[in-house]
Write an enzyme that holds these catalytic residues in place. Structure first.
Site, PDB file in Angstrom:
ATOM      1  N   TYR A   1       8.084  -8.386  -8.304  1.00 46.78           N
ATOM      2  CA  TYR A   1       7.172  -9.422  -7.820  1.00 46.78           C
ATOM      3  C   TYR A   1       7.875 -10.769  -7.628  1.00 46.78           C
ATOM      4  O   TYR A   1       8.164 -11.168  -6.515  1.00 46.78           O
ATOM      5  CB  TYR A   1       5.950  -9.546  -8.741  1.00 46.78           C
ATOM      6  CG  TYR A   1       4.753 -10.039  -7.972  1.00 46.78           C
ATOM      7  CD1 TYR A   1       3.811  -9.165  -7.459  1.00 46.78           C
ATOM      8  CD2 TYR A   1       4.601 -11.393  -7.695  1.00 46.78           C
ATOM      9  CE1 TYR A   1       2.752  -9.623  -6.696  1.00 46.78           C
ATOM     10  CE2 TYR A   1       3.549 -11.860  -6.931  1.00 46.78           C
ATOM     11  CZ  TYR A   1       2.616 -10.977  -6.441  1.00 46.78           C
ATOM     12  OH  TYR A   1       1.571 -11.443  -5.667  1.00 46.78           O
TER      13      TYR A   1
ATOM     14  N   GLY B   1     -10.884 -13.749   3.669  1.00 45.06           N
ATOM     15  CA  GLY B   1     -10.552 -12.521   2.930  1.00 45.06           C
ATOM     16  C   GLY B   1     -11.579 -12.261   1.844  1.00 45.06           C
ATOM     17  O   GLY B   1     -11.238 -11.879   0.734  1.00 45.06           O
TER      18      GLY B   1
ATOM     19  N   SER C   1     -14.089  -9.986   1.710  1.00 41.33           N
ATOM     20  CA  SER C   1     -14.815  -8.712   1.739  1.00 41.33           C
ATOM     21  C   SER C   1     -14.460  -7.778   0.596  1.00 41.33           C
ATOM     22  O   SER C   1     -15.144  -6.769   0.391  1.00 41.33           O
ATOM     23  CB  SER C   1     -14.551  -7.994   3.071  1.00 41.33           C
ATOM     24  OG  SER C   1     -13.175  -7.714   3.197  1.00 41.33           O
ATOM     25  N   SER C   2     -13.381  -8.070  -0.115  1.00 39.87           N
ATOM     26  CA  SER C   2     -13.026  -7.196  -1.236  1.00 39.87           C
ATOM     27  C   SER C   2     -12.162  -7.960  -2.233  1.00 39.87           C
ATOM     28  O   SER C   2     -11.794  -9.116  -1.989  1.00 39.87           O
ATOM     29  CB  SER C   2     -12.295  -5.933  -0.751  1.00 39.87           C
ATOM     30  OG  SER C   2     -11.069  -6.262  -0.162  1.00 39.87           O
TER      31      SER C   2
ATOM     32  N   ALA D   1      -4.889 -10.696   1.995  1.00 35.87           N
ATOM     33  CA  ALA D   1      -3.751  -9.816   1.720  1.00 35.87           C
ATOM     34  C   ALA D   1      -3.600  -8.978   2.973  1.00 35.87           C
ATOM     35  O   ALA D   1      -4.478  -8.185   3.302  1.00 35.87           O
ATOM     36  CB  ALA D   1      -4.019  -8.946   0.502  1.00 35.87           C
TER      37      ALA D   1
ATOM     38  N   PHE E   1     -11.251  -8.648   7.846  1.00 34.49           N
ATOM     39  CA  PHE E   1     -10.811  -7.715   8.888  1.00 34.49           C
ATOM     40  C   PHE E   1     -11.252  -6.328   8.458  1.00 34.49           C
ATOM     41  O   PHE E   1     -10.583  -5.678   7.658  1.00 34.49           O
ATOM     42  CB  PHE E   1      -9.290  -7.794   9.000  1.00 34.49           C
ATOM     43  CG  PHE E   1      -8.760  -7.223  10.270  1.00 34.49           C
ATOM     44  CD1 PHE E   1      -8.790  -7.960  11.439  1.00 34.49           C
ATOM     45  CD2 PHE E   1      -8.229  -5.946  10.307  1.00 34.49           C
ATOM     46  CE1 PHE E   1      -8.314  -7.434  12.629  1.00 34.49           C
ATOM     47  CE2 PHE E   1      -7.747  -5.414  11.494  1.00 34.49           C
ATOM     48  CZ  PHE E   1      -7.781  -6.152  12.648  1.00 34.49           C
TER      49      PHE E   1
ATOM     50  N   TYR F   1       0.082 -14.436  -7.796  1.00 36.07           N
ATOM     51  CA  TYR F   1       0.354 -13.703  -9.031  1.00 36.07           C
ATOM     52  C   TYR F   1       1.728 -14.149  -9.510  1.00 36.07           C
ATOM     53  O   TYR F   1       2.607 -14.428  -8.696  1.00 36.07           O
ATOM     54  CB  TYR F   1       0.329 -12.189  -8.783  1.00 36.07           C
ATOM     55  CG  TYR F   1       0.569 -11.406 -10.043  1.00 36.07           C
ATOM     56  CD1 TYR F   1      -0.392 -11.414 -11.051  1.00 36.07           C
ATOM     57  CD2 TYR F   1       1.742 -10.707 -10.246  1.00 36.07           C
ATOM     58  CE1 TYR F   1      -0.172 -10.729 -12.232  1.00 36.07           C
ATOM     59  CE2 TYR F   1       1.968 -10.015 -11.422  1.00 36.07           C
ATOM     60  CZ  TYR F   1       1.008 -10.037 -12.412  1.00 36.07           C
ATOM     61  OH  TYR F   1       1.225  -9.369 -13.577  1.00 36.07           O
TER      62      TYR F   1
END
Ligand code: NAI
Length: 397
Positions: A236, A48, A50-51, A141, A74, A226
């Site tokens: 949350y 994960g 890429s961002s 995510a 992805f 988180y």
């Protein structure tokens, strides 16, 4: 072609700005370069990457630990309808900068949850990456996961485990607050969200990597979580996502034992609330973010994604200033959680109305960060300059 930010369906940006994404990646790299190295050379796998937090982890390790990196993500490139995803361009530009700086940077695009992709990554580690990795950063995510053993696809949902609750949120396309509700979760919802966002896949990655004997001595792995305080508790901690994060924590304890043969360690890292592709969709969370940014900027404690992750890796993952809580989690969110900060955030949240939220919170700062996720609003980019789509089509991650 000139690309404008087009926000659709409340919080999705239709097209990223590929040149803007390049500037965003470069800014993150420049930040870490200016701070200097914090570790000797490492080889790192980011799931994960890429961002959001994963990309920041990749940049921090590459430029703070001279790391060669493999990023699993992805993402899609240019199609008839879209100019790819921001993560696609982030992968391309990260690789471009890293290779120019003499680092190995591999991008693996596909479903991280599948056995095939895990094997593909192991093959790369064994054939082209020196045979061992020093760290795995788990920063996925995802809205869904197909269990490789059963073939069943599970959908993760954002629902409440304490009955239906009111959860107003920001409509980023209209720049308004919209009333909303978070529905009550069934046990099935909770189980499905744990399947997608809990620790099962993290554990499968470690199992596969360990069986293939590609973990170096002293190997470290972390997954991001988180925690939040009073203002976000209901959506949350007491939401389906909170249940998944607790599963992630249990997994970390178990992985710690599993990693003893390589004298390794596994831990959950609780990171600060920030604007990312994933967090913009969590009800209430963007409103909390606007209030939090206001307070933390006033207090001089605000950090953006790369600042938060650089401090975590420099001081805590590889440094001597770890902040660890009673559950064994590492806490770079310590500044967000300070009680005076939370008190001020709660006071702003209590006063927030659709009429006054732009004045009493840092909506502008939050919105700017949101635009930057797709490469917009960056001061040194000329958005009037034509984009050469044919040239961009020749670039591959
Ligand atoms: P993000 O949306 O920016 O990044 C998600 C990454 O997962 C992307 O690289 C995407 O390509 C990849 N991905 C999604 N599905 C995939 C699949 N099936 N196969 C391969 N790659 C896939 O998200 P963000 O916010 O950086 O989240 C990362 C982690 O950080 C999450 O666990 C989140 O809960 C946690 N976190 C986020 C906070 C926030 O405020 N954004 C705060 C604290 C923790």
């Amino acid at each position: 072609m000139i690309i404008e930010p087009q926000i659709v369906r409340g919080g999705l940006v239709k097209n990223p700005h590929p040149i803007g994404c390049k500037a965003v990646v470069k800014r993150q790299i420049d930040y870490v370069k200016a701070k200097g190295a914090f570790s000797n050379k490492k080889k790192v796998l980011i799931i994960g990457g890429s961002s959001g937090y994963g990309l920041a982890s990749r940049v921090a390790m590459a430029y703070g630990a001279n790391a060669d990196t493999i990023c699993v993500s992805f993402e899609t490139g240019i199609t008839q309808k879209r100019i790819g995803t921001a993560g696609w361009w982030n992968n391309i530009w990260f690789k471009h900068f890293a290779e120019n700086d003499g680092l190995i940077a591999k991008n693996v695009i596909g479903d991280a949850f599948s056995d095939e992709l895990k094997q593909q990554v192991i093959d790369i580690i064994q054939k082209d990456f020196g045979g061992k990795i020093d760290a795995l950063i788990y920063s996925l995510a995802s809205p869904r996961r197909t269990d490789p053993k059963t073939g069943v696809t599970h959908e993760s949902v954002l629902k409440s485990t304490i009955g239906e609750i009111s959860a107003p949120t920001l409509d980023l396309s209209k720049k308004t607050i919209t009333p909303g509700k978070m529905a009550a979760a069934t046990q099935q919802d909770i189980d499905n969200t744990i399947k997608v966002m809990g620790g099962e896949d993290w554990q499968l990655w470690i199992d596969a990597l360990q069986k293939a004997d590609v973990l170096a001595q002293g190997f470290k792995t972390t997954a991001y979580s988180y925690d939040g305080a009073k203002a976000t508790d209901a959506i949350y901690k007491k939401g389906t996502i909170g249940a998944a994060k607790r599963h992630l924590e249990k997994t970390a304890h178990m992985l710690n034992d599993v990693l003893q043969p390589v004298h390794g360690e596994a831990f959950v890292t609780v990171a600060k609330a920030l604007v990312t592709k994933a967090s913009a969709f969590i009800p209430l969370f963007p409103l909390y973010g606007c209030a939090l940014f206001k307070v933390m900027k006033e207090e001089g404690t605000h950090e953006n994604t790369i600042e938060q992750i650089d401090r975590f890796m420099r001081d805590m993952m590889y440094g001597e200033s770890r902040i660890i809580d009673e559950a064994g989690r590492i806490r770079p969110d310590n500044l967000e959680m300070q009680s005076n900060t939370q008190q001020k955030v709660n006071a702003i949240m209590a006063q927030m109305t659709p009429q006054n939220f732009k004045q009493i919170s840092d909506f502008d700062g939050f919105y700017q960060d949101f635009l930057a996720l797709n490469g917009f609003g960056i001061s040194d980019v000329d958005y009037q300059e034509e984009i050469d789509i044919d040239m961009l089509k020749t670039l591959t991650p």
